[in-house]
Motif scaffolding. Structure first.
Motif, PDB file in Angstrom:
ATOM      1  N   LEU A  97     -47.376 -72.186  64.891  1.00 19.30           N
ATOM      2  CA  LEU A  97     -47.822 -71.158  65.830  1.00 19.30           C
ATOM      3  C   LEU A  97     -46.948 -69.914  65.704  1.00 19.30           C
ATOM      4  N   LEU A  98     -45.651 -70.113  65.551  1.00 21.72           N
ATOM      5  CA  LEU A  98     -44.731 -68.992  65.365  1.00 21.72           C
ATOM      6  C   LEU A  98     -45.086 -68.213  64.101  1.00 21.72           C
ATOM      7  N   THR A  99     -45.363 -68.927  63.036  1.00 23.18           N
ATOM      8  CA  THR A  99     -45.753 -68.272  61.786  1.00 23.18           C
ATOM      9  C   THR A  99     -47.011 -67.432  61.981  1.00 23.18           C
ATOM     10  N   GLY A 100     -47.972 -67.964  62.736  1.00 26.34           N
ATOM     11  CA  GLY A 100     -49.196 -67.221  63.016  1.00 26.34           C
ATOM     12  C   GLY A 100     -48.925 -65.954  63.792  1.00 26.34           C
ATOM     13  N   VAL A 101     -48.008 -66.027  64.756  1.00 23.87           N
ATOM     14  CA  VAL A 101     -47.648 -64.858  65.555  1.00 23.87           C
ATOM     15  C   VAL A 101     -46.981 -63.798  64.678  1.00 23.87           C
ATOM     16  N   LEU A 102     -46.061 -64.215  63.820  1.00 25.40           N
ATOM     17  CA  LEU A 102     -45.364 -63.272  62.957  1.00 25.40           C
ATOM     18  C   LEU A 102     -46.314 -62.637  61.945  1.00 25.40           C
ATOM     19  N   ASP A 103     -47.231 -63.435  61.407  1.00 29.57           N
ATOM     20  CA  ASP A 103     -48.215 -62.892  60.466  1.00 29.57           C
ATOM     21  C   ASP A 103     -49.107 -61.859  61.150  1.00 29.57           C
ATOM     22  N   LEU A 104     -49.456 -62.128  62.415  1.00 31.16           N
ATOM     23  CA  LEU A 104     -50.283 -61.193  63.171  1.00 31.16           C
ATOM     24  C   LEU A 104     -49.535 -59.889  63.389  1.00 31.16           C
ATOM     25  N   ARG A 105     -48.255 -59.981  63.735  1.00 29.90           N
ATOM     26  CA  ARG A 105     -47.447 -58.785  63.929  1.00 29.90           C
ATOM     27  C   ARG A 105     -47.322 -58.000  62.633  1.00 29.90           C
ATOM     28  N   ASP A 106     -47.124 -58.712  61.538  1.00 31.82           N
ATOM     29  CA  ASP A 106     -46.964 -58.067  60.244  1.00 31.82           C
ATOM     30  C   ASP A 106     -48.252 -57.388  59.806  1.00 31.82           C
ATOM     31  N   SER A 107     -49.385 -58.007  60.068  1.00 31.68           N
ATOM     32  CA  SER A 107     -50.663 -57.430  59.655  1.00 31.68           C
ATOM     33  C   SER A 107     -50.931 -56.119  60.378  1.00 31.68           C
ATOM     34  N   THR A 108     -50.412 -55.988  61.611  1.00 29.93           N
ATOM     35  CA  THR A 108     -50.569 -54.738  62.354  1.00 29.93           C
ATOM     36  C   THR A 108     -49.867 -53.599  61.629  1.00 29.93           C
ATOM     37  N   ASP A 109     -48.651 -53.852  61.147  1.00 26.31           N
ATOM     38  CA  ASP A 109     -47.911 -52.827  60.413  1.00 26.31           C
ATOM     39  C   ASP A 109     -48.593 -52.475  59.099  1.00 26.31           C
ATOM     40  N   ILE A 110     -49.137 -53.482  58.412  1.00 27.99           N
ATOM     41  CA  ILE A 110     -49.813 -53.252  57.138  1.00 27.99           C
ATOM     42  C   ILE A 110     -51.049 -52.382  57.339  1.00 27.99           C
ATOM     43  N   GLU A 111     -51.805 -52.651  58.421  1.00 29.49           N
ATOM     44  CA  GLU A 111     -52.994 -51.862  58.711  1.00 29.49           C
ATOM     45  C   GLU A 111     -52.619 -50.403  58.982  1.00 29.49           C
ATOM     46  N   GLU A 112     -51.502 -50.184  59.667  1.00 34.85           N
ATOM     47  CA  GLU A 112     -51.077 -48.827  59.959  1.00 34.85           C
ATOM     48  C   GLU A 112     -50.673 -48.072  58.698  1.00 34.85           C
ATOM     49  N   LEU A 113     -50.124 -48.791  57.726  1.00 38.30           N
ATOM     50  CA  LEU A 113     -49.665 -48.154  56.498  1.00 38.30           C
ATOM     51  C   LEU A 113     -50.831 -47.670  55.641  1.00 38.30           C
ATOM     52  N   GLY A 114     -51.961 -48.374  55.724  1.00 42.01           N
ATOM     53  CA  GLY A 114     -53.124 -47.962  54.950  1.00 42.01           C
ATOM     54  C   GLY A 114     -53.144 -48.566  53.563  1.00 42.01           C
ATOM     55  N   ASP A 115     -54.071 -48.083  52.736  1.00 42.82           N
ATOM     56  CA  ASP A 115     -54.255 -48.640  51.394  1.00 42.82           C
ATOM     57  C   ASP A 115     -53.097 -48.313  50.461  1.00 42.82           C
ATOM     58  N   GLU A 116     -52.446 -47.178  50.662  1.00 39.64           N
ATOM     59  CA  GLU A 116     -51.363 -46.776  49.767  1.00 39.64           C
ATOM     60  C   GLU A 116     -50.280 -46.076  50.590  1.00 39.64           C
ATOM     61  N   ARG A 117     -49.047 -46.540  50.422  1.00 42.32           N
ATOM     62  CA  ARG A 117     -47.977 -45.960  51.229  1.00 42.32           C
ATOM     63  C   ARG A 117     -47.655 -44.551  50.759  1.00 42.32           C
ATOM     64  N   PRO A 118     -47.176 -43.702  51.676  1.00 42.97           N
ATOM     65  CA  PRO A 118     -46.727 -42.361  51.281  1.00 42.97           C
ATOM     66  C   PRO A 118     -45.537 -42.451  50.328  1.00 42.97           C
ATOM     67  N   ARG A 119     -45.323 -41.429  49.555  1.00 45.54           N
ATOM     68  CA  ARG A 119     -44.244 -41.416  48.569  1.00 45.54           C
ATOM     69  C   ARG A 119     -43.096 -40.517  49.013  1.00 45.54           C
ATOM     70  N   GLY A 120     -41.919 -40.799  48.510  1.00 38.23           N
ATOM     71  CA  GLY A 120     -40.752 -39.973  48.775  1.00 38.23           C
ATOM     72  C   GLY A 120     -40.481 -39.804  50.259  1.00 38.23           C
ATOM     73  N   LEU A 121     -40.206 -38.561  50.655  1.00 37.45           N
ATOM     74  CA  LEU A 121     -39.900 -38.300  52.055  1.00 37.45           C
ATOM     75  C   LEU A 121     -41.101 -38.558  52.964  1.00 37.45           C
ATOM     76  N   GLY A 122     -42.286 -38.612  52.389  1.00 39.26           N
ATOM     77  CA  GLY A 122     -43.468 -38.937  53.177  1.00 39.26           C
ATOM     78  C   GLY A 122     -43.377 -40.331  53.779  1.00 39.26           C
ATOM     79  N   PHE A 123     -42.738 -41.241  53.051  1.00 39.66           N
ATOM     80  CA  PHE A 123     -42.580 -42.598  53.576  1.00 39.66           C
ATOM     81  C   PHE A 123     -41.571 -42.610  54.723  1.00 39.66           C
ATOM     82  N   LEU A 124     -40.521 -41.807  54.620  1.00 37.27           N
ATOM     83  CA  LEU A 124     -39.549 -41.732  55.713  1.00 37.27           C
ATOM     84  C   LEU A 124     -40.195 -41.118  56.955  1.00 37.27           C
TER      85      LEU A 124
END
Length: 207
Positions: free
Chosen positions: A63-90
């Motif tokens: 259950l803990l693993t499921g919770v952490l995966d859910l939290r992680d997927s939220t961050d991945i969705e926010e990042l989008g298909d391709e992360r910004p480069r250089g200072l854009g990522f900061l």
């Protein structure tokens, strides 16, 4: 509706029930920590028996693993298909801290479990170790890109700077949880990053 363990519950589709269990588990772990929260407590809050919860998750650790995966997927969705480069990522990191100020539950969950994970045989220890290594690598890569693009000076130690940035973000989250009104996480994160690299970040994209 069915009877289970002397209580009446509404039969829901498995996907909805699983999502509900994850939501309640996330709230419970954030409030009490993994070690103090019991499977029985989570089951009771969901309106199921422990066996009912275990029908969806094989164990409390699962259950803990499921919770952490859910939290992680939220961050991945926010990042989008391709992360910004250089200072854009900061800049993306700064905007992430801004969004985190609107989701206290997820920030509290992360902070509580991260602290607990340093204890012996904690089931989330590997997850957090991998996460920190992965985040550090992403920040180093972004700083290396910024140097190649001429956005950051060659004298910046990208490895150490990345560790300080990650540590700053975590430390600000802890201060914000303890005294929300006293900390602007996004502003403080941006100030720290710009002081470390000696350059301003690009402006946030307008949506």
């Amino acid at each position: 509706m069915t009877r289970e363990g002397g209580r009446t519950r509404v039969r829901r589709p498995p996907v909805e029930r699983r999502a509900e269990i994850l939501r309640i588990a996330m709230e419970t772990f954030a409030e009490r920590g993994y070690q103090s929260a019991s499977l029985a407590e989570i089951a009771d809050r969901v309106g199921l028996t422990q066996a009912g919860v275990l029908h969806y998750f094989s164990s409390k650790a699962g259950l803990l693993t499921g919770v952490l995966d859910l939290r992680d997927s939220t961050d991945i969705e926010e990042l989008g298909d391709e992360r910004p480069r250089g200072l854009g990522f900061l800049r993306h990191l700064v905007e992430t801290t801004r969004r985190n100020a609107e989701r206290e539950g997820i920030v509290r969950l992360y902070t509580v479990l991260a602290a607990e994970s340093v204890t012996a045989r904690h089931p989330a220890q590997g997850w957090f170790r991998d996460r920190y290594q992965g985040l550090h690598a992403l920040v180093v890569e972004a700083l290396d890109e910024a140097q190649k693009l001429g956005e950051v000076g060659a004298d910046v130690d990208t490895g150490t700077t990345a560790r300080v940035i990650v540590a700053t973000m975590d430390g600000l989250q802890l201060q914000w949880l303890l005294e929300p009104g006293s900390v602007d996480m996004a502003e403080a994160t941006e100030v720290a990053i710009t002081r470390l690299i000696g350059r301003d970040l690009p402006p946030a994209e307008q949506h």
